[in-house]
Design an enzyme around this catalytic site. Structure first.
Site, mmCIF file in Angstrom:
data_model
loop_
_atom_site.group_PDB
_atom_site.id
_atom_site.type_symbol
_atom_site.label_atom_id
_atom_site.label_comp_id
_atom_site.label_asym_id
_atom_site.label_seq_id
_atom_site.Cartn_x
_atom_site.Cartn_y
_atom_site.Cartn_z
ATOM 1 N N HIS A 385 0.891 -1.323 0.204
ATOM 2 C CA HIS A 385 -0.030 0.064 0.048
ATOM 3 C C HIS A 385 0.745 1.131 -0.036
ATOM 4 O O HIS A 385 0.336 2.368 0.161
ATOM 5 C CB HIS A 385 -1.045 -0.062 1.375
ATOM 6 C CG HIS A 385 -2.192 -0.870 1.140
ATOM 7 N ND1 HIS A 385 -3.305 -0.448 0.563
ATOM 8 C CD2 HIS A 385 -2.272 -2.373 1.454
ATOM 9 C CE1 HIS A 385 -4.197 -1.268 0.565
ATOM 10 N NE2 HIS A 385 -3.679 -2.432 0.974
ATOM 11 N N LYS A 576 -8.755 14.168 4.092
ATOM 12 C CA LYS A 576 -8.165 13.130 3.975
ATOM 13 C C LYS A 576 -7.160 12.922 5.328
ATOM 14 O O LYS A 576 -7.093 14.156 5.940
ATOM 15 C CB LYS A 576 -7.370 12.778 2.979
ATOM 16 C CG LYS A 576 -6.499 14.093 2.513
ATOM 17 C CD LYS A 576 -5.737 14.043 1.243
ATOM 18 C CE LYS A 576 -6.632 14.126 -0.053
ATOM 19 N NZ LYS A 576 -6.423 12.778 -0.850
ATOM 20 N N ARG A 577 -6.596 11.962 5.773
ATOM 21 C CA ARG A 577 -5.530 12.079 6.939
ATOM 22 C C ARG A 577 -4.671 13.164 6.654
ATOM 23 O O ARG A 577 -4.506 13.408 5.483
ATOM 24 C CB ARG A 577 -4.691 10.818 6.920
ATOM 25 C CG ARG A 577 -5.583 9.632 7.389
ATOM 26 C CD ARG A 577 -6.142 9.870 8.989
ATOM 27 N NE ARG A 577 -4.972 9.894 9.871
ATOM 28 C CZ ARG A 577 -4.918 9.192 10.683
ATOM 29 N NH1 ARG A 577 -5.524 8.100 11.066
ATOM 30 N NH2 ARG A 577 -3.953 9.104 11.781
ATOM 31 N N LYS A 582 0.648 14.323 1.512
ATOM 32 C CA LYS A 582 -0.559 14.745 1.004
ATOM 33 C C LYS A 582 -0.900 16.405 0.827
ATOM 34 O O LYS A 582 -2.016 16.990 0.057
ATOM 35 C CB LYS A 582 -1.755 14.381 1.636
ATOM 36 C CG LYS A 582 -1.942 12.975 1.789
ATOM 37 C CD LYS A 582 -3.081 12.374 2.809
ATOM 38 C CE LYS A 582 -3.258 10.881 2.781
ATOM 39 N NZ LYS A 582 -4.023 10.300 1.865
ATOM 40 N N THR A 684 -8.249 6.940 -2.768
ATOM 41 C CA THR A 684 -9.568 6.419 -2.887
ATOM 42 C C THR A 684 -10.676 7.649 -2.681
ATOM 43 O O THR A 684 -11.891 7.639 -3.175
ATOM 44 C CB THR A 684 -10.144 5.294 -2.029
ATOM 45 O OG1 THR A 684 -9.634 5.551 -0.559
ATOM 46 C CG2 THR A 684 -9.235 3.797 -2.398
ATOM 47 N N LYS A 688 -14.421 8.580 -4.779
ATOM 48 C CA LYS A 688 -15.697 9.045 -4.230
ATOM 49 C C LYS A 688 -16.336 10.377 -4.588
ATOM 50 O O LYS A 688 -17.211 10.626 -5.398
ATOM 51 C CB LYS A 688 -15.611 9.023 -2.656
ATOM 52 C CG LYS A 688 -15.160 7.679 -2.119
ATOM 53 C CD LYS A 688 -14.841 7.849 -0.663
ATOM 54 C CE LYS A 688 -14.104 6.792 0.006
ATOM 55 N NZ LYS A 688 -13.359 7.222 1.066
HETATM 56 C C1 LIG Z 1 -12.238 7.380 1.354
HETATM 57 C C2 LIG Z 1 -11.594 7.760 2.877
HETATM 58 C C3 LIG Z 1 -10.420 7.869 3.360
HETATM 59 C C4 LIG Z 1 -9.244 7.915 1.998
HETATM 60 O O1 LIG Z 1 -8.957 9.147 1.615
HETATM 61 P P1 LIG Z 1 -7.827 9.572 0.731
HETATM 62 O O2 LIG Z 1 -8.228 10.740 -0.177
HETATM 63 O O3 LIG Z 1 -7.532 8.423 -0.346
HETATM 64 O O4 LIG Z 1 -6.759 9.634 1.684
HETATM 65 C C5 LIG Z 1 -9.890 8.268 4.344
HETATM 66 N N1 LIG Z 1 -10.685 8.312 5.278
HETATM 67 C C6 LIG Z 1 -12.217 8.203 5.222
HETATM 68 C C7 LIG Z 1 -13.246 8.363 6.179
HETATM 69 C C8 LIG Z 1 -12.528 8.110 4.074
HETATM 70 O O5 LIG Z 1 -14.054 7.683 3.827
#
Ligand SMILES: *Cc1c(COP(=O)(O)O)cnc(C)c1O
Length: 844
Positions: A385, A576-577, A582, A684, A688
């Site tokens: 990952h 995101k985190r 990032k 991911t 979304k």
């Molecule tokens: C989809 C999702 C992530 C992943 O987000 P990235 O932008 O790909 O880092 C992290 N936390 C939650 C709650 C999510 O739904």
């Protein structure tokens, strides 16, 4: 996919399972007409839960409804298992330290197609379904993308009818709750089991024993063969809790099995006899510590002993579980095991499973090394990952020697045999041997878990095309040269059930009215929308849905942040985190740049924006916490400046989680995917947002590349350095010179260094300023700034033509077909797991 009815003649006919006394009546499970639903809801409310006053609490109503639905799921779960057994289907165990499930009620109602009936059944209780749903606590047993991927995969496996069981840990405390106090992150424990989780069923009869500590003894059998025995161990009981995982409209229900650690019943007799009864009992609490809390580090390894205990605990319990099932039907004969089982390792976290399967087969089931290895190395598959060095797990040999002495022996043996292969392939190349060894030499020798995973697996996959390329060309190149056939790519995906159908019902309805309903079962059909991108009527409706979703997000932002978001402004989101790679920092520099322009009255071409950021920082990650503080302070300054109000609003949303994302992604117009190229394995969140019609501003990183290819470059805002340019850029990197040469950046840095955002907190952002100006800044913040600003200006230009923007938005949703986790899982199933898919929708 064909929709089956709830009564399956096949199962009714089946020979009543031996040792099971049942009437067909309960065995089939309760029906799902609204009357029995209503009766069960009432019964659970008044009797299972012992409530009497209707309307006293949404929480109890939620529990009663969850139990009512769980009854139906359990019946289908049993049928699914029996059917798989009957057809002797190959099974997959998906091993993951994280499952970020979020809420389950709405998902179950959607997948069982129960919404209308549930609304009817709730009538008498005078409570809306939406209100009942709000009472559910998120199951936050994961950090971020990796854990959410595991959850999306479970949904797709059930929907595709694949016999896949999730194996994880039932953490008492999940991902911490984030509060923001004076702009700083404060962590609060997530006691998600306080009100109990109505979805789980405890199965103590399937408990397994997991060993720790002790030492290894050698003894000879009558034929003079040496055997090794791991003795004097301190054992812990792994008790399973099962959560049902329903497929979409197909009556299939798979299982997520989560292990809880409990004390064994033995007492330490010496202490007991010495009168230390209480102390002897208290010691047992140590056992329960193992599954007490999720480690809150995303993409970094902490090296803590308790974490290794969690990893081994999950691996050992899950493997024992599968072996016990096998032995029940095949005895100790393991011929054919490989054709029936796969273990998919979600990152290196459960990679000790490679050595543990060897131990179980050799020590507990009497197989020879060669037989055990032939089984292990043909059933294990590993998903990588990340390329970030701090995330590549290593454990000290010393720790292993103490905690898992028998496992260490096995790892040494695996390594010795592997290095012979290396020596054959590269004769005389000592460096190669050292580089590829599972054991990293040094003052404190370390075990490289990724190497163990690669050597022990028949498949190694990355999670996006670029990521897999960087793995095979870079990080794992030696292993790739030795066994190229192992390596493959499986680009991540997200489930369109949760991330479009459930979270954006208005858009789902509009899509169905436009292209028909097949897209719900076969998400590749979503591309038909592209034919209507220029349809003015659709564009208007599309924008209306987006507007309504923005109103809902604005309510959430008002409630949680006290910031007024205007749905007439553009919604620009990065959630995101929080991590340096990032680059939330780059985002905030752009915010400051806009603010500076407003102060200079340079607003003629400026599109008013509401900018939302959110995400948790690992509690020990100082820089990430600083970044949250900077975002908060910049937001405060801007939101309190009346000059800025018409053009710019900024908010940091506390406690970003799955449920929050369900309100955020339907309302987002611009999705910020701005990581330093080569650092984000896939992402991911980007998928979304795209599904919900957001346009992406992003770098050529992870799955962004594939998103841009799918939607076309004219519908994507690209900026920044490319991964293949990095070496050249770092050769003479000088952020200070870049700042001097870029007036916009210079002004931003001046405002930041002047203390404009921290008037009463002098110096608090110094480490951030130093990071941006450092010649070794690995994140290229200064380097990518100008290109980012340029792309942002392009975003404004496009947004001003609202018909064009609407068309681009429709095209993004239309091109999101390949980013369904159904497509991903179908690739895992055919390519890695070699499962037969009987119900296979055509996928993009
Ligand atoms: C989809 C999702 C992530 C992943 O987000 P990235 O932008 O790909 O880092 C992290 N936390 C939650 C709650 C999510 O739904």
């Amino acid at each position: 996919m064909t929709k089956t009815t709830s009564n399956k003649p096949e199962i009714n006919e089946q020979q009543a399972a031996p040792n099971v006394c049942h009437t067909t009546q309960w065995y089939e499970g309760p029906t799902i007409d609204e009357h029995t639903l209503h009766d069960d809801l009432t019964r659970h409310f008044y009797y299972t839960l012992g409530r009497d006053k209707v309307g006293e609490s949404r929480l109890y109503l939620y529990h009663a409804l969850a139990l009512t639905i769980r009854d139906r799921l359990i019946a289908r779960c049993r049928e699914t298992r029996l059917k798989n057994e009957k057809h002797n289907r190959k099974q997959v165990a998906y091993l993951s330290l994280e499952f970020l499930m979020g809420r389950s009620l709405n998902n179950a109602i959607l997948n069982l197609d129960l919404e209308d009936k549930v609304r009817c059944a709730l009538n008498e209780f005078c409570t809306a379904l939406e209100d009942v749903e709000q009472a559910e606590h998120d199951a936050g047993l994961g950090n971020g993308g990796l854990g959410r991927l595991a959850a999306c995969f479970l949904d797709s496996c059930a929907t595709l009818g694949l016999p896949v069981t999730g194996y994880g840990i039932r953490y008492e405390y999940g991902m911490f709750n984030q509060e923001i106090d004076n702009g700083y992150q404060v962590e609060q424990p997530d006691n998600w089991l306080r009100e109990e989780c109505p979805w789980e069923t405890k199965a103590p009869d399937y408990s397994r024993r997991v060993k720790f500590f002790g030492h290894v003894e050698v003894h000879e059998d009558l034929k003079g063969r040496q055997h090794r025995r791991w003795v004097n161990t301190q054992d812990v009981l792994a008790v399973p809790f099962d959560i049902p995982v329903p497929g979409y409209n197909n009556d299939i229900v798979n299982t997520l099995r989560l292990w809880k650690s409990e004390a064994t019943d033995e007492f330490d007799l010496s202490e007991f006899n010495a009168g230390s009864y209480s102390e002897a009992v208290a010691k047992k609490n140590l056992a329960e510590q193992i599954t007490m809390v999720l480690y809150p580090n995303d993409a970094s390894e902490s090296g803590k002993e308790l974490r290794l205990r969690q990893q081994y605990f999950l691996s050992s319990a899950s493997l024992q579980d599968i072996l016990a099932q096998w032995i029940e039907s095949h005895g100790q004969d393991f011929i054919g095991f490989t054709d029936q089982h796969v273990f998919q390792l979600n990152d290196t976290h459960p990679s000790i499973a490679v050595a543990e399967l060897m131990r179980l087969l050799i020590d507990e089931h009497g197989l020879s090394w060669d037989k055990a290895w032939s089984i292990t190395s043909t059933t294990m598959a590993y998903t990588n990952h990340t390329l970030l060095p701090e995330a590549l797990e290593k454990w000290s040999v010393r720790l292993f020697e103490r905690l898992l002495p028998r496992l260490l022996e096995i790892i040494y043996e695996i390594n010795a045999r592997f290095l012979l292969q290396v020596a054959q392939r590269w004769p005389g190349d000592v460096d190669k041997t050292r580089q590829m060894s599972i054991i990293e030499e040094g003052d404190e020798p370390q075990i490289r878990m990724a190497y163990l995973a690669i050597i022990g697996s028949y498949s190694v996959n990355g999670v996006a095309a670029l990521h897999t390329k960087l793995l095979t060309n870079g990080l794992f190149n030696d292993f790739y040269q030795l066994s190229p056939q192992k390596f493959n790519n499986k680009t991540n995906g997200v489930t369109p059930r949760r991330w479009l159908h459930h979270c954006n019902p208005a858009l789902s309805d509009l899509i169905t009215r436009t292209i028909g309903e097949q897209w719900v079962n076969d998400f590749s059909q979503i591309q038909k929308l592209a034919n209507y991108a220029d349809d003015e009527k659709l564009q208007v409706q599309w924008q209306q849905v987006k507007f309504d979703n923005k109103v809902k997000l604005a309510e959430l932002v008002q409630e949680r942040c006290g910031v007024e978001f205007d749905p007439n402004m553009m919604f620009d989101v990065q959630v995101k985190r929080i991590h340096e790679y990032k680059r939330q920092l780059l985002n905030i520099l752009h915010v400051i740049y806009r603010y500076e322009r407003i102060r200079n009255c340079d607003t003629a071409t400026m599109v008013p924006r509401c900018i939302l950021l959110g995400g948790k920082a690992a509690p020990g990650y100082d820089m990430a916490k600083q970044i949250i503080k900077l975002i908060s302070n910049v937001a405060d300054t801007i939101n309190n400046d009346p000059l800025a109000k018409p053009y710019l609003r900024v908010a940091f949303l506390p406690n970003y989680n799955v449920t929050a994302m369900e309100t955020i992604c339907p309302a987002t117009e611009l999705s910020e995917q701005i990581s330093t190229a080569g650092k984000e394995a896939s992402g991911t969140g980007n998928m979304k947002f795209m599904m919900n019609g957001a346009l992406t501003i992003g770098t050529l990183d992870g799955a962004n590349i594939e998103i841009r290819d799918a939607v076309g470059e004219e519908n994507f805002f690209l900026f920044g350095a490319r991964s293949e340019e990095l070496d050249e850029i770092f050769r003479n990197h000088n952020p200070s010179r870049i700042i001097e040469a870029t007036p916009a950046l210079q002004e931003v840095m001046q405002l930041l260094t002047s203390g404009h955002f921290n008037l009463f907190e002098p110096g608090i952002f110094q480490s951030i300023i130093d990071a941006i100006t450092s010649p070794t800044d690995p994140w290229l913040t200064a380097h990518d700034f100008a290109s980012y600003i340029h792309a942002q200006d392009e975003v404004d230009r496009c947004y001003q033509d609202s018909a064009r923007w609407a068309a681009m938005s429709i095209l993004n949703t239309a091109a999101s077909g390949p980013f369904s986790s159904d497509r991903t899982i179908l690739e895992y199933a055919t390519n890695i797991w070699q499962l037969q898919c009987n119900a296979t929708p055509s996928l993009a």
